[in-house]
Design an enzyme around this catalytic site. Structure first.
Site, PDB file in Angstrom:
ATOM      1  CB  SER A 160      -0.947  -0.031   1.205  1.00 43.11           C
ATOM      2  OG  SER A 160      -1.870   1.045   1.142  1.00 43.11           O
ATOM      3  CG  HIS A 187      -4.141  -0.964  -0.779  1.00 44.51           C
ATOM      4  ND1 HIS A 187      -3.938  -0.868   0.580  1.00 44.51           N
ATOM      5  CD2 HIS A 187      -4.701  -2.177  -0.979  1.00 44.51           C
ATOM      6  CE1 HIS A 187      -4.350  -1.975   1.174  1.00 44.51           C
ATOM      7  NE2 HIS A 187      -4.820  -2.786   0.242  1.00 44.51           N
ATOM      8  CG  ASP A 280      -5.798  -5.433   2.690  1.00 43.17           C
ATOM      9  OD1 ASP A 280      -6.448  -6.451   2.982  1.00 43.17           O
ATOM     10  OD2 ASP A 280      -5.573  -5.075   1.515  1.00 43.17           O
TER      11      ASP A 280
END
Length: 339
Positions: A160, A187, A280
């Protein structure tokens, strides 16, 4: 959230200010007209989020992002005139820890931001607000292996904030005859994936392309999740996209892909969780480890944002916790062993 605005154009500043104060959830913390002022403002008064321009006098948004994430870590959303015209700067800033990027809203006839472009920005701000609330923490020569024409090893990478530069570093260690199939979940909005693939391609001899419906992972090829839906295995060899779970704030989700790989992939998996805000990927990495696969998390010292790897370490999801410079070589070592 308290939001800092960094832009040297008065009209852009006023547009962003109006959008921020249009909801009672947010307020303007301060306004800076260049990166140097933003760095100094963060030292005095750290906001929850910064809306950062890229092209500015004295200090641009890339250098300002680097300094802020090194000295006073804060969520940063790149908001600039044209993402397409600043691709290199966007991914460099993301490498330093910026969370996402969006074009500055266009101006309507009345001088206000057009509804569609304003909605895109406000949705990103809302998503980052949820990530900030949920985040457990804020930041602080090639080897050759034999090619396996039918890949039995899958390298599943999740990242991310700070991810593009971290992924580039990992991929740069892989030789042109690397035998594992590689799938990346970063992401990032789907519209930026072609640019990301092109940029990453400058750091590795391996072909990189967006993953499409019904794609099959191939040895020595990097597939990148390319939809705001979740990338998953729909069979033992075939990839696809799904909107479920719809309430997952991370889109595409690393957890969803890791769990899918644990369920479907017939060979060995190397799960890799790199820098990023939130948690995540931690749960999915743990599921991979529980099934006997090698799992790797980036260490705190080399993470632009030590959120996702920290969450994985906290639940014992990682077999190895390594500095970024060692991750690529560790993957090659593991792929060099017979399955």
């Amino acid at each position: 959230m308290r939001i800092g605005i960094v832009n040297d154009m008065p009209m852009a500043v006023e547009l962003l200010r109006r959008l921020v104060v249009s909801t009672r959830e947010h307020q303007v913390a301060w306004i800076a007209t260049n990166g140097r002022e933003a760095v100094e403002a963060c030292r005095r008064d750290l906001p929850d989020l910064i809306l950062m321009d890229l092209a500015m006098p004295e200090m641009d948004g890339v250098e300002a992002t680097r300094k802020i994430m090194a000295e006073t870590p804060c969520s940063i959303l790149l908001v600039t005139a044209s993402i397409e015209a600043n691709v290199a700067g966007v991914y460099e800033a993301m490498g330093h820890g910026a969370l996402d990027a969006v074009d500055i809203p266009s101006v309507g006839i009345a001088g206000n931001a057009s509804s569609q472009s304003a909605r895109l920005l406000t949705n990103k701000i809302a998503m980052i607000g949820k990530l900030v609330r949920d985040a457990p923490s804020r930041a602080s020569g090639r080897i050759s292996v034999a090619t396996d024409p039918s890949p039995q090893r899958l390298v599943a990478i999740g990242a991310s904030a700070g991810g593009p530069a971290a992924v580039a570093k990992v991929l740069s260690a892989f030789p042109i005859d690397f035998g594992g199939a590689i799938v990346l979940v970063q992401h990032l909005d789907a519209q930026f994936i072609p640019g990301l693939a092109d940029w990453l391609g400058q750091h590795t001899p391996l072909p990189i392309r967006a993953a499409q419906e019904k794609d099959r992972p191939q040895a020595g090829t990097v597939l990148v999740a390319s939809s705001d839906d979740h990338l998953v295995f729909k069979s033992a060899q075939q990839l696809g996209y799904t909107s479920s779970p719809k309430d997952n704030v991370y889109r595409p989700s690393v957890d969803v892909f890791f769990e899918s790989a644990a369920q479907w992939w017939p060979g060995s998996v190397i799960g890799v969780l790199l820098t990023g805000m939130g948690r995540d990927g931690a749960r999915g990495l743990r599921q991979l480890r529980d099934k006997g696969h090698l799992t790797i998390a980036q260490d705190e010292a080399t993470s632009a944002v030590y959120g996702m790897p920290k969450a994985a370490a906290a639940i014992g999801a990682a077999v190895d916790i390594l500095p970024l410079s060692a991750i690529g070589l560790r993957i090659i070592e593991a792929c060099g062993r017979p399955t």
